[in-house]
Scaffold this active site. Structure first.
Site, PDB file in Angstrom:
ATOM      1  N   LYS A  13      -3.507   5.530   5.165  1.00 21.62           N
ATOM      2  CA  LYS A  13      -2.494   6.596   5.195  1.00 21.62           C
ATOM      3  C   LYS A  13      -2.964   7.831   4.434  1.00 21.62           C
ATOM      4  CE  LYS A  13       0.784   4.152   3.372  1.00 21.62           C
ATOM      5  NZ  LYS A  13       0.039   2.933   3.093  1.00 21.62           N
ATOM      6  N   ARG A  88      10.741   3.466   1.503  1.00 18.04           N
ATOM      7  CA  ARG A  88      10.199   2.117   1.296  1.00 18.04           C
ATOM      8  C   ARG A  88      11.176   1.028   1.738  1.00 18.04           C
ATOM      9  NH1 ARG A  88       5.546   2.009  -1.778  1.00 18.04           N
ATOM     10  NH2 ARG A  88       5.153   3.840  -3.048  1.00 18.04           N
ATOM     11  N   ARG A 127     -15.352  -4.523  -1.093  1.00 19.35           N
ATOM     12  CA  ARG A 127     -15.522  -3.297  -1.870  1.00 19.35           C
ATOM     13  C   ARG A 127     -15.633  -3.608  -3.362  1.00 19.35           C
ATOM     14  NH1 ARG A 127     -11.735   1.340   0.401  1.00 19.35           N
ATOM     15  NH2 ARG A 127     -10.146   0.284  -0.807  1.00 19.35           N
ATOM     16  N   ARG A 139     -12.121  -0.307  -9.144  1.00 23.82           N
ATOM     17  CA  ARG A 139     -10.859   0.451  -9.234  1.00 23.82           C
ATOM     18  C   ARG A 139      -9.696  -0.522  -9.248  1.00 23.82           C
ATOM     19  NH1 ARG A 139     -10.799   3.741  -4.074  1.00 23.82           N
ATOM     20  NH2 ARG A 139      -8.615   3.461  -4.487  1.00 23.82           N
ATOM     21  N   ARG A 150       0.356  -6.070  -3.986  1.00 20.59           N
ATOM     22  CA  ARG A 150       0.900  -4.875  -3.334  1.00 20.59           C
ATOM     23  C   ARG A 150       1.204  -5.146  -1.860  1.00 20.59           C
ATOM     24  NH1 ARG A 150      -3.177  -0.537  -3.589  1.00 20.59           N
ATOM     25  NH2 ARG A 150      -1.551   0.782  -2.752  1.00 20.59           N
TER      26      ARG A 150
END
Length: 193
Positions: A13, A88, A127, A139, A150
């Site tokens: 997004k 949301r 990653r 990260r 999440r």
């Protein structure tokens, strides 16, 4: 052009929003950024949000809608905006529709990036492994466990927003597993351009 971008975390997004901003000259609006700006500016709605945030609570929908309502009145958002990460919940989507209607506005489209969630998890794990192998820090968003949390929250709370907009005929689904440029082209076609 007034748009909403939907899709799970990691669907692309943010990447696509940047391209839409450049193509259409409209701002990408993040509710988190708007909340922080309203608090910093000391607006009435910002002061409400600050009190809730300082007590560790979640900012109520009516406060978030108030912040969005204030933000879309600013000059850069008058010809349109992209909402990313909001609404949301169905309750927020309904409140957003009511607020826009009260201003004589409506959404032009809701674009949902549809992705294979298992492939997303695999991509994040890879990653993180590549970052570690290169001696770089991982990260926070690329920590596989954080990402899975999440994703679970998205599936539990936010995935129902797409069907809400589908019932109203405003939802356009995009295959988010395509290469980035192909996703951009599909979005442009969905928007009639």
């Amino acid at each position: 052009m007034r748009l909403i971008l939907l899709g799970p975390p990691g669907a692309g997004k943010g990447t696509q929003a940047v391209r839409l901003v450049e193509k259409h000259g409209i701002p990408q609006l993040s509710t988190g950024d708007m909340l922080r700006a309203a608090v910093a500016a000391g607006t009435p709605v910002g002061l409400q949000a600050k009190a809730v945030m300082e007590s560790g609570g979640l900012v109520p929908d009516e406060v978030v809608i108030g912040i969005v309502a204030d933000r879309i009145e600013e000059a850069d958002a008058r010809k349109g905006f992209i909402l990313d990460g909001f609404p949301r919940t169905v309750a927020q989507a309904e409140a957003l529709d009511r607020m826009l209607a009260a201003k004589g506005l409506k959404l032009d489209a809701v674009l949902e990036l549809v992705v294979d969630q298992d492939a997303l998890v695999h991509r994040i794990v890879r990653r993180a492994e590549e970052a570690r192998a290169a001696g770089q820090p991982v990260r926070k968003d690329d920590d596989p466990e954080v990402f899975k949390t999440r994703l679970a929250a998205y599936n539990r709370d936010t995935a129902v927003v797409g069907p809400y907009y589908e019932k109203t005929g405003r939802l356009k689904t995009i295959d988010g597993m395509q290469p980035i440029d192909s996703v951009s082209e599909a979005m442009n076609r969905a928007l009639g351009g």
